[in-house]
Scaffold this motif. Structure first.
Motif, PDB file in Angstrom:
ATOM      1  N   PHE A  43     -14.336 104.468  25.846  1.00 59.76           N
ATOM      2  CA  PHE A  43     -14.152 105.896  26.054  1.00 59.76           C
ATOM      3  C   PHE A  43     -14.616 106.602  24.783  1.00 59.76           C
ATOM      4  CE2 PHE A  43     -10.310 104.250  24.169  1.00 59.76           C
ATOM      5  CZ  PHE A  43      -9.972 105.185  23.208  1.00 59.76           C
ATOM      6  N   ASP A  44     -14.731 107.924  24.824  1.00 61.02           N
ATOM      7  CA  ASP A  44     -15.161 108.699  23.658  1.00 61.02           C
ATOM      8  C   ASP A  44     -14.046 108.703  22.620  1.00 61.02           C
ATOM      9  OD1 ASP A  44     -16.175 110.448  21.798  1.00 61.02           O
ATOM     10  OD2 ASP A  44     -16.326 112.154  23.160  1.00 61.02           O
ATOM     11  N   HIS A  45     -14.301 108.100  21.472  1.00 60.44           N
ATOM     12  CA  HIS A  45     -13.295 107.977  20.423  1.00 60.44           C
ATOM     13  C   HIS A  45     -13.133 109.240  19.579  1.00 60.44           C
ATOM     14  CE1 HIS A  45     -13.264 103.292  20.181  1.00 60.44           C
ATOM     15  NE2 HIS A  45     -13.035 103.742  21.400  1.00 60.44           N
ATOM     16  N   ASN A  46     -14.030 110.177  19.714  1.00 62.55           N
ATOM     17  CA  ASN A  46     -13.973 111.362  18.855  1.00 62.55           C
ATOM     18  C   ASN A  46     -13.004 112.394  19.424  1.00 62.55           C
ATOM     19  OD1 ASN A  46     -14.331 113.289  16.943  1.00 62.55           O
ATOM     20  ND2 ASN A  46     -16.567 113.296  17.061  1.00 62.55           N
ATOM     21  N   ILE A  47     -11.724 112.081  19.321  1.00 65.57           N
ATOM     22  CA  ILE A  47     -10.713 112.988  19.870  1.00 65.57           C
ATOM     23  C   ILE A  47     -10.578 114.245  19.022  1.00 65.57           C
ATOM     24  CG2 ILE A  47      -9.495 111.151  21.093  1.00 65.57           C
ATOM     25  CD1 ILE A  47      -7.385 111.162  18.927  1.00 65.57           C
ATOM     26  N   PHE A  48     -11.011 114.204  17.765  1.00 60.77           N
ATOM     27  CA  PHE A  48     -10.977 115.413  16.932  1.00 60.77           C
ATOM     28  C   PHE A  48     -11.982 116.435  17.463  1.00 60.77           C
ATOM     29  CE2 PHE A  48      -9.817 112.103  13.668  1.00 60.77           C
ATOM     30  CZ  PHE A  48      -8.456 112.376  13.712  1.00 60.77           C
ATOM     31  N   ALA A  49     -13.179 115.990  17.757  1.00 62.21           N
ATOM     32  CA  ALA A  49     -14.196 116.892  18.311  1.00 62.21           C
ATOM     33  C   ALA A  49     -13.745 117.435  19.662  1.00 62.21           C
ATOM     34  CB  ALA A  49     -15.531 116.167  18.439  1.00 62.21           C
ATOM     35  N   GLU A  50     -13.114 116.573  20.456  1.00 62.78           N
ATOM     36  CA  GLU A  50     -12.599 117.004  21.764  1.00 62.78           C
ATOM     37  C   GLU A  50     -11.630 118.169  21.620  1.00 62.78           C
ATOM     38  OE1 GLU A  50      -9.794 115.100  25.255  1.00 62.78           O
ATOM     39  OE2 GLU A  50     -11.037 113.735  24.107  1.00 62.78           O
ATOM     40  N   LYS A  51     -10.877 118.171  20.529  1.00 63.58           N
ATOM     41  CA  LYS A  51      -9.900 119.233  20.276  1.00 63.58           C
ATOM     42  C   LYS A  51     -10.464 120.353  19.405  1.00 63.58           C
ATOM     43  CE  LYS A  51      -6.049 118.172  22.363  1.00 63.58           C
ATOM     44  NZ  LYS A  51      -5.358 119.158  23.190  1.00 63.58           N
ATOM     45  N   GLY A  52     -11.736 120.245  19.001  1.00 60.11           N
ATOM     46  CA  GLY A  52     -12.350 121.269  18.171  1.00 60.11           C
ATOM     47  C   GLY A  52     -11.901 121.225  16.720  1.00 60.11           C
ATOM     48  N   LEU A  53     -11.478 120.052  16.264  1.00 53.96           N
ATOM     49  CA  LEU A  53     -10.996 119.892  14.892  1.00 53.96           C
ATOM     50  C   LEU A  53     -12.063 119.218  14.033  1.00 53.96           C
ATOM     51  CD1 LEU A  53      -7.392 118.628  15.704  1.00 53.96           C
ATOM     52  CD2 LEU A  53      -8.024 120.888  14.835  1.00 53.96           C
ATOM     53  N   PRO A  54     -12.073 119.499  12.732  1.00 49.93           N
ATOM     54  CA  PRO A  54     -13.052 118.849  11.860  1.00 49.93           C
ATOM     55  C   PRO A  54     -12.790 117.345  11.744  1.00 49.93           C
ATOM     56  CG  PRO A  54     -11.534 120.211  10.566  1.00 49.93           C
ATOM     57  CD  PRO A  54     -11.225 120.464  12.022  1.00 49.93           C
ATOM     58  N   ALA A  55     -13.825 116.609  11.396  1.00 48.37           N
ATOM     59  CA  ALA A  55     -13.753 115.144  11.328  1.00 48.37           C
ATOM     60  C   ALA A  55     -12.776 114.655  10.268  1.00 48.37           C
ATOM     61  CB  ALA A  55     -15.146 114.568  11.069  1.00 48.37           C
ATOM     62  N   ASP A  56     -12.461 115.482   9.264  1.00 49.29           N
ATOM     63  CA  ASP A  56     -11.539 115.042   8.211  1.00 49.29           C
ATOM     64  C   ASP A  56     -10.070 115.293   8.568  1.00 49.29           C
ATOM     65  OD1 ASP A  56     -11.565 117.812   7.966  1.00 49.29           O
ATOM     66  OD2 ASP A  56     -11.688 117.789   5.775  1.00 49.29           O
ATOM     67  N   THR A  57      -9.804 115.697   9.800  1.00 44.08           N
ATOM     68  CA  THR A  57      -8.427 115.852  10.274  1.00 44.08           C
ATOM     69  C   THR A  57      -7.752 114.492  10.261  1.00 44.08           C
ATOM     70  OG1 THR A  57      -9.115 117.685  11.696  1.00 44.08           O
ATOM     71  CG2 THR A  57      -6.999 116.643  12.213  1.00 44.08           C
ATOM     72  N   ILE A 135      -8.780 102.546  18.783  1.00 43.25           N
ATOM     73  CA  ILE A 135      -8.740 103.491  17.660  1.00 43.25           C
ATOM     74  C   ILE A 135      -7.511 103.309  16.762  1.00 43.25           C
ATOM     75  CG2 ILE A 135     -10.051 105.235  18.949  1.00 43.25           C
ATOM     76  CD1 ILE A 135      -7.296 106.825  19.019  1.00 43.25           C
ATOM     77  N   ILE A 136      -6.729 102.281  16.985  1.00 43.27           N
ATOM     78  CA  ILE A 136      -5.474 102.111  16.244  1.00 43.27           C
ATOM     79  C   ILE A 136      -5.702 102.070  14.731  1.00 43.27           C
ATOM     80  CG2 ILE A 136      -5.396  99.592  16.375  1.00 43.27           C
ATOM     81  CD1 ILE A 136      -2.343  99.866  16.862  1.00 43.27           C
ATOM     82  N   ASP A 137      -6.841 101.552  14.298  1.00 40.88           N
ATOM     83  CA  ASP A 137      -7.106 101.463  12.864  1.00 40.88           C
ATOM     84  C   ASP A 137      -7.487 102.811  12.257  1.00 40.88           C
ATOM     85  OD1 ASP A 137      -9.521 101.271  14.372  1.00 40.88           O
ATOM     86  OD2 ASP A 137     -10.563 100.503  12.603  1.00 40.88           O
ATOM     87  N   LYS A 138      -7.601 103.842  13.055  1.00 39.35           N
ATOM     88  CA  LYS A 138      -7.925 105.192  12.571  1.00 39.35           C
ATOM     89  C   LYS A 138      -6.665 106.033  12.352  1.00 39.35           C
ATOM     90  CE  LYS A 138     -12.229 104.195  12.928  1.00 39.35           C
ATOM     91  NZ  LYS A 138     -12.856 103.635  11.751  1.00 39.35           N
ATOM     92  N   VAL A 139      -5.503 105.475  12.643  1.00 40.00           N
ATOM     93  CA  VAL A 139      -4.238 106.198  12.499  1.00 40.00           C
ATOM     94  C   VAL A 139      -3.900 106.349  11.018  1.00 40.00           C
ATOM     95  CG1 VAL A 139      -1.759 106.129  12.999  1.00 40.00           C
ATOM     96  CG2 VAL A 139      -3.406 105.386  14.743  1.00 40.00           C
ATOM     97  N   ASP A 140      -3.594 107.577  10.608  1.00 37.84           N
ATOM     98  CA  ASP A 140      -3.188 107.848   9.229  1.00 37.84           C
ATOM     99  C   ASP A 140      -1.675 107.764   9.060  1.00 37.84           C
ATOM    100  OD1 ASP A 140      -5.797 108.730   7.912  1.00 37.84           O
ATOM    101  OD2 ASP A 140      -5.729 110.039   9.682  1.00 37.84           O
ATOM    102  N   LEU A 141      -0.938 108.152  10.091  1.00 39.12           N
ATOM    103  CA  LEU A 141       0.518 108.173  10.033  1.00 39.12           C
ATOM    104  C   LEU A 141       1.085 107.676  11.352  1.00 39.12           C
ATOM    105  CD1 LEU A 141       3.241 109.035   8.717  1.00 39.12           C
ATOM    106  CD2 LEU A 141       2.842 111.320   9.669  1.00 39.12           C
ATOM    107  N   GLY A 142       1.776 106.556  11.301  1.00 39.42           N
ATOM    108  CA  GLY A 142       2.439 106.035  12.482  1.00 39.42           C
ATOM    109  C   GLY A 142       3.869 106.546  12.530  1.00 39.42           C
TER     110      GLY A 142
END
Length: 192
Positions: A43-57, A135-142
Motif C-alpha cells: 500500500f502507499d506508505h506515504n501517510i504524511f503526504a496523504e494527510k498533507g503533512l511535510p515529510a519531516d513530521t 512501516i513499523i520501523d518508521k514509528v518515532d513514538l510508540g
C-alpha cells in the motif's frame, strides 16, 4: 515457536508447556525483513503526504491490546478530548496514528471519532487491511499499554515509548508478568 526475547521464551515454556528445544530464538521476521532487505510495499506508505503533512513530521502510534471485559467505548475512555490531542500533535509536528486491535475496530466511539476526524491532518485511523509491519520501523513514538506489539516495535528499532495505562488498576489482573519489568517508557496513567 519463535521467541523474540527471554521473557517471550519463558512465557511459551511456562504458559504453553513448550520445551526449550522447540523454541527458535531470533528477531521477528516481519520487522527484520523490512529493515535489512528490499522493503515490501503493498500500500502507499506515504501517510504524511496523504494527510498533507511535510515529510519531516514525526509519527506517534497508539496500538492498544483488546480489553476482554469491555469492547465498547474504550476509545472515548482513552481519548476523551481529541481536539486537545490535535493541538498537541500540531504543536509538536506529530501525526497520531490509531492502530486499533481488530476486536476494538467496531467500538462505537472509535467509529464516531474516525468519521468526525477523517479530514484532520494530525489524526490517522489505521486501516487494518494494510500491513502495519511494513512501516513499523518508521514509528518515532510508540504509545503502548499491555500489547505484545511493544516487543515488535522494539525489534523494529522504535526507541521512544509512552506506556499509556489509564486502566491499570482494572487491567492488572490479566497480566502474567510484572509490568514494570517487561516494558519501558514514560508511564502515563491518565489522558491529562
Amino acid at each position: 515457536f519463535l521467541a523474540t526475547s527471554a521473557i517471550t521464551q519463558d512465557n511459551f515454556e511456562r504458559m504453553c508447556g513448550i520445551d526449550s528445544d522447540k523454541i527458535v530464538k531470533g528477531g521477528y521476521p516481519r520487522c527484520v525483513y523490512q529493515k535489512y532487505f528490499e522493503r515490501i510495499e503493498t500500500f502507499d506508505h506515504n501517510i504524511f503526504a496523504e494527510k498533507g503533512l511535510p515529510a519531516d513530521t514525526k509519527m506517534a502510534v497508539y496500538a492498544p491490546t483488546f480489553r476482554k471485559d469491555s469492547k465498547d467505548n474504550i476509545f472515548i475512555t482513552a481519548f476523551p478530548d481529541l481536539d486537545r490531542l490535535v493541538e498537541v500533535c500540531k504543536a509538536y509536528h506529530y501525526l497520531m496514528v490509531f492502530k486499533m486491535h481488530p476486536i476494538m475496530e467496531n467500538d462505537p466511539q472509535y467509529l464516531l471519532a474516525k468519521e468526525t476526524y477523517k479530514d484532520c491532518p494530525y489524526l490517522y485511523f489505521w486501516d487494518n487491511k494494510n500491513d502495519f509491519y511494513e512501516i513499523i520501523d518508521k514509528v518515532d513514538l510508540g504509545i503502548v499499554d499491555y500489547s505484545s506489539i511493544f516487543t515488535d516495535m522494539l525489534d523494529a528499532g522504535v526507541t521512544h515509548y509512552i506506556r499509556y495505562i489509564y486502566d491499570f488498576e482494572d487491567y492488572k489482573k490479566n497480566l502474567t508478568d510484572p509490568y514494570d519489568e517487561i516494558t519501558a517508557g514514560q508511564k502515563c496513567m491518565s489522558f491529562d
